[in-house]
Write an enzyme that holds these catalytic residues in place. Structure first.
Site, short mmCIF file in Angstrom:
data_model
loop_
_atom_site.label_atom_id
_atom_site.label_comp_id
_atom_site.label_asym_id
_atom_site.label_seq_id
_atom_site.Cartn_x
_atom_site.Cartn_y
_atom_site.Cartn_z
N GLU A 208 0.82 -1.21 0.00
CA GLU A 208 0.00 0.00 0.00
C GLU A 208 0.86 1.26 0.00
O GLU A 208 0.45 2.30 -0.51
CB GLU A 208 -0.92 -0.01 1.21
CG GLU A 208 -1.93 -1.15 1.20
CD GLU A 208 -2.66 -1.30 2.52
OE1 GLU A 208 -3.87 -1.64 2.48
OE2 GLU A 208 -2.05 -1.09 3.59
N ASP B 117 -11.67 -6.18 -1.66
CA ASP B 117 -12.46 -7.41 -1.57
C ASP B 117 -13.83 -7.07 -1.02
O ASP B 117 -13.99 -6.13 -0.23
CB ASP B 117 -11.79 -8.42 -0.64
CG ASP B 117 -10.46 -8.90 -1.17
OD1 ASP B 117 -10.45 -9.89 -1.92
OD2 ASP B 117 -9.44 -8.27 -0.85
#
Length: 244
Positions: free
Chosen positions: A18, A210
């Site tokens: 990230e 997700d």
């Protein structure tokens, strides 16, 4: 007489994947020392400083989970005295109609697993703390506008955090406890709580990687590097829109 350095924007992420697209955007990027070590003696919190869109910025990789985020955020805020704290990276999509790749802008934050309702508290409320940590409307407005300008779908609302991955069996009960909650992750509320305790503005721009219990026909997963790039674009745009 030395001119003091301007206060940076502090961007917090959980994982190196990230951090990568944010660090790659920093002009003059340089690693900063941190006080953290893990059990093997390796540094477990990474901090990189540079200019993001011309603005001094520090990107901190905290590690995963509430404790890691709280510890890293406390150190980083006290060390760098930032103008604001931004939670970035990925999250799970909790709302039934949210889609992968969407940037979630938080305007409220709470704990997904905290339960003191037997004593009269609201779901997610820790005794002695508010039921919700509320984002400053002006900062959330700027974040929402920046995410849209970065060319991605945007949702704004309640974000949940807890030390459990929200799998499909957990998703429906969590939606019942927290109607309207958009996302779940393991760090945002901890960082928001720390920023509030230390008097620093906080915003969250995390992209959905997700779906927690996807419906039939929904795309349920997007690769982490793609999601991290989406979040990084939104953060860069946010920094560009901050007042000089």
């Amino acid at each position: 007489m030395t001119t003091p350095s301007p206060a940076p924007v502090l961007v917090m992420v959980a994982m190196p994947e990230e951090a990568a697209p944010l660090e790659s955007r920093l002009d003059g990027a340089r690693a900063l020392p941190t006080p953290f070590v893990d059990d093997a003696g390796m540094r477990s919190v990474r901090a990189v400083a540079g200019l993001l869109g011309g603005t001094p910025t520090v990107v901190v990789t905290t590690g995963i989970g509430i404790a890691a985020a709280s510890a890293a955020a406390t150190w980083a805020i006290l060390e760098h005295r930032p103008t604001c704290v931004v939670a970035a990276g990925s999250c799970g999509g909790l709302a039934a109609d949210v889609e992968v790749g969407t940037v979630i802008v938080g305007d409220a934050f709470t704990w997904s697993l905290a339960d003191a309702t037997a004593f009269g508290y609201e779901p997610g409320q820790v005794p002695g703390s508010p039921a919700r940590l509320e984002a400053d409307d002006d900062w959330a407005d700027v974040a929402e506008r920046a995410a849209g300008a970065a060319g991605t779908a945007v949702r704004r609302g309640l974000m949940l955090s807890g030390d459990a991955f929200v799998t499909a069996p957990l998703a429906d009960p969590m939606r019942e406890r927290f109607p309207g909650a958009l996302s779940a992750d393991m760090e945002t509320t901890a960082t928001a709580r720390t920023a509030a305790a230390l008097g620093v503005p906080f915003v969250a721009l995390r992209a959905v990687s997700d779906l927690c219990g996807p419906a039939a026909g929904q795309q349920f997963h997007m690769e982490l590097d793609l999601v991290a790039e989406i979040s990084a674009r939104a953060v860069e745009q946010l920094v560009r829109e901050l007042p000089a």
